[in-house]
Design a protein around this motif. Structure first.
Motif, mmCIF file in Angstrom:
data_model
loop_
_atom_site.group_PDB
_atom_site.id
_atom_site.type_symbol
_atom_site.label_atom_id
_atom_site.label_comp_id
_atom_site.label_asym_id
_atom_site.label_seq_id
_atom_site.Cartn_x
_atom_site.Cartn_y
_atom_site.Cartn_z
ATOM 1 N N SER A 134 0.889 -1.161 0.000
ATOM 2 C CA SER A 134 0.000 0.000 0.000
ATOM 3 C C SER A 134 0.922 1.204 0.000
ATOM 4 C CB SER A 134 -0.887 0.002 1.232
ATOM 5 O OG SER A 134 -1.675 -1.174 1.269
ATOM 6 N N ARG A 135 0.458 2.321 -0.591
ATOM 7 C CA ARG A 135 1.383 3.428 -0.688
ATOM 8 C C ARG A 135 0.698 4.759 -0.870
ATOM 9 N NH1 ARG A 135 -1.461 1.697 -4.796
ATOM 10 N NH2 ARG A 135 -0.869 2.380 -6.867
ATOM 11 N N GLU A 136 1.380 5.798 -0.377
ATOM 12 C CA GLU A 136 0.955 7.154 -0.646
ATOM 13 C C GLU A 136 1.336 7.483 -2.094
ATOM 14 O OE1 GLU A 136 1.307 9.426 3.623
ATOM 15 O OE2 GLU A 136 3.103 9.370 2.350
ATOM 16 N N PHE A 137 0.540 8.316 -2.723
ATOM 17 C CA PHE A 137 0.809 8.699 -4.096
ATOM 18 C C PHE A 137 2.155 9.423 -4.190
ATOM 19 C CE2 PHE A 137 0.165 11.761 -7.686
ATOM 20 C CZ PHE A 137 0.227 10.816 -8.696
ATOM 21 N N GLY A 138 3.007 8.951 -5.085
ATOM 22 C CA GLY A 138 4.307 9.567 -5.308
ATOM 23 C C GLY A 138 5.422 9.047 -4.428
ATOM 24 N N LEU A 173 2.865 -10.436 3.967
ATOM 25 C CA LEU A 173 3.656 -9.352 4.529
ATOM 26 C C LEU A 173 3.026 -8.062 4.038
ATOM 27 C CD1 LEU A 173 6.157 -8.267 6.072
ATOM 28 C CD2 LEU A 173 7.407 -8.435 3.895
ATOM 29 N N LYS A 174 2.393 -7.318 4.938
ATOM 30 C CA LYS A 174 1.672 -6.092 4.574
ATOM 31 C C LYS A 174 2.577 -4.886 4.795
ATOM 32 C CE LYS A 174 -1.274 -7.301 7.476
ATOM 33 N NZ LYS A 174 -2.035 -8.046 8.380
ATOM 34 N N TYR A 194 -14.390 0.171 2.179
ATOM 35 C CA TYR A 194 -14.465 -1.272 1.984
ATOM 36 C C TYR A 194 -13.832 -2.096 3.093
ATOM 37 C CZ TYR A 194 -16.627 -0.751 -2.521
ATOM 38 O OH TYR A 194 -17.523 -0.458 -3.520
ATOM 39 N N THR A 195 -12.972 -1.531 3.905
ATOM 40 C CA THR A 195 -12.276 -2.328 4.903
ATOM 41 C C THR A 195 -12.588 -1.925 6.338
ATOM 42 O OG1 THR A 195 -10.336 -0.884 5.064
ATOM 43 C CG2 THR A 195 -10.326 -2.549 3.305
ATOM 44 N N ASP A 196 -13.177 -0.752 6.546
ATOM 45 C CA ASP A 196 -13.385 -0.202 7.889
ATOM 46 C C ASP A 196 -12.069 -0.060 8.651
ATOM 47 O OD1 ASP A 196 -16.150 0.190 7.713
ATOM 48 O OD2 ASP A 196 -16.537 -1.899 8.244
ATOM 49 N N MET A 197 -10.978 0.079 7.908
ATOM 50 C CA MET A 197 -9.658 0.286 8.501
ATOM 51 C C MET A 197 -9.100 1.623 8.022
ATOM 52 S SD MET A 197 -8.164 -3.578 7.848
ATOM 53 C CE MET A 197 -6.518 -2.983 7.722
ATOM 54 N N ASN A 213 -2.069 -1.279 11.072
ATOM 55 C CA ASN A 213 -2.709 -2.142 10.078
ATOM 56 C C ASN A 213 -1.710 -2.830 9.154
ATOM 57 O OD1 ASN A 213 -5.259 -1.477 11.047
ATOM 58 N ND2 ASN A 213 -5.359 0.338 9.748
ATOM 59 N N TYR A 214 -0.426 -2.587 9.367
ATOM 60 C CA TYR A 214 0.608 -3.130 8.481
ATOM 61 C C TYR A 214 1.697 -3.803 9.313
ATOM 62 C CZ TYR A 214 -1.843 0.071 5.458
ATOM 63 O OH TYR A 214 -2.840 0.719 4.773
ATOM 64 N N ASP A 215 2.420 -4.699 8.678
ATOM 65 C CA ASP A 215 3.559 -5.328 9.334
ATOM 66 C C ASP A 215 4.770 -4.411 9.302
ATOM 67 O OD1 ASP A 215 2.175 -7.842 9.728
ATOM 68 O OD2 ASP A 215 2.417 -8.148 7.570
ATOM 69 N N LEU A 216 4.818 -3.567 8.271
ATOM 70 C CA LEU A 216 5.993 -2.745 8.047
ATOM 71 C C LEU A 216 5.591 -1.447 7.358
ATOM 72 C CD1 LEU A 216 9.179 -2.705 7.951
ATOM 73 C CD2 LEU A 216 8.972 -3.778 5.700
ATOM 74 N N THR A 217 6.052 -0.322 7.863
ATOM 75 C CA THR A 217 5.877 0.954 7.178
ATOM 76 C C THR A 217 7.270 1.517 6.915
ATOM 77 O OG1 THR A 217 5.684 2.257 9.205
ATOM 78 C CG2 THR A 217 3.641 1.427 8.253
#
Length: 192
Positions: free
Chosen positions: A9-13, A115-116, A159-162, A169-173
């Motif tokens: 998952s990612r921020e734009f740019g 791995l999120k 869609y996820t309520d997250m 919500n992630y394993d790694l940022t």
């Protein structure tokens, strides 16, 4: 046995798409990004550009979302969500892969050894990058970034309520602006 899947998952740019493709290439596994859009378009019968745009908008307006349950008034976005959910689940069953965006982190939460990852960076880094990489206008890239991120966050929450981008919500940022694209690739690859 569950297949090992990396979701990005990612921020734009922020370079999340680039990082995902490079991780997949280094690991010798498929990466699904635009390929996923094409699969959804083919199965749904909608044009690929429509599928791409619809994937970043929460269905309906504010009043629709407040006064109706999303199951009571099915629409194109809900139809595309069901197809997207099915295709992402099938891809994870086929074998190890990297999936960029499309709420794959949520969809695969119980279906794969997942791995999120969330990729982010400060606004200045992302603005400079979208001008250089995507050819965005240099006059107002920050506004484009805010709009894209706002749409992605609303779609993800609907869609996820997250909360999209919320570290829990992630394993790694990873901050690609601080670490750099290459280091992010190495870190993710090392955790696979």
């Amino acid at each position: 046995m569950k297949n090992r899947v990396i979701t990005i998952s990612r921020e734009f740019g922020s370079g999340g798409r680039t990082i995902g493709k490079r991780v997949a290439e280094a690991l010798g596994i498929p990466c699904y990004d635009n390929e996923l859009l094409l699969k959804i378009a083919q199965e749904s019968g909608f044009h690929e550009a429509y599928v791409q745009e619809a994937g970043e908008y929460a269905p309906g307006g504010l009043l629709t979302n407040l006064f109706s349950h999303r199951d009571s008034i099915p629409n194109n976005a809900d139809y595309l969500w069901r197809i997207q959910y099915k295709i992402i689940s099938e891809l994870a069953e086929e074998g190890p892969c990297v999936i960029v965006g499309r709420c794959a982190d949520y969809i695969l939460r119980d279906k794969a050894d997942c791995l999120k990852v969330f990729i982010h960076a400060d606004l200045a880094f992302r603005a400079k990058r979208i001008v250089q990489v995507y050819g965005e206008r240099a006059e107002s890239p920050e506004q484009r970034i805010r709009e894209k991120d706002k749409r992605r966050a609303a779609y993800h929450r609907f869609y996820t309520d997250m909360k999209w981008g919320h570290a829990q919500n992630y394993d790694l940022t990873l901050n690609s602006g601080t670490l750099g694209i290459d280091r992010c690739v190495e870190i993710i690859k090392g955790l696979y």
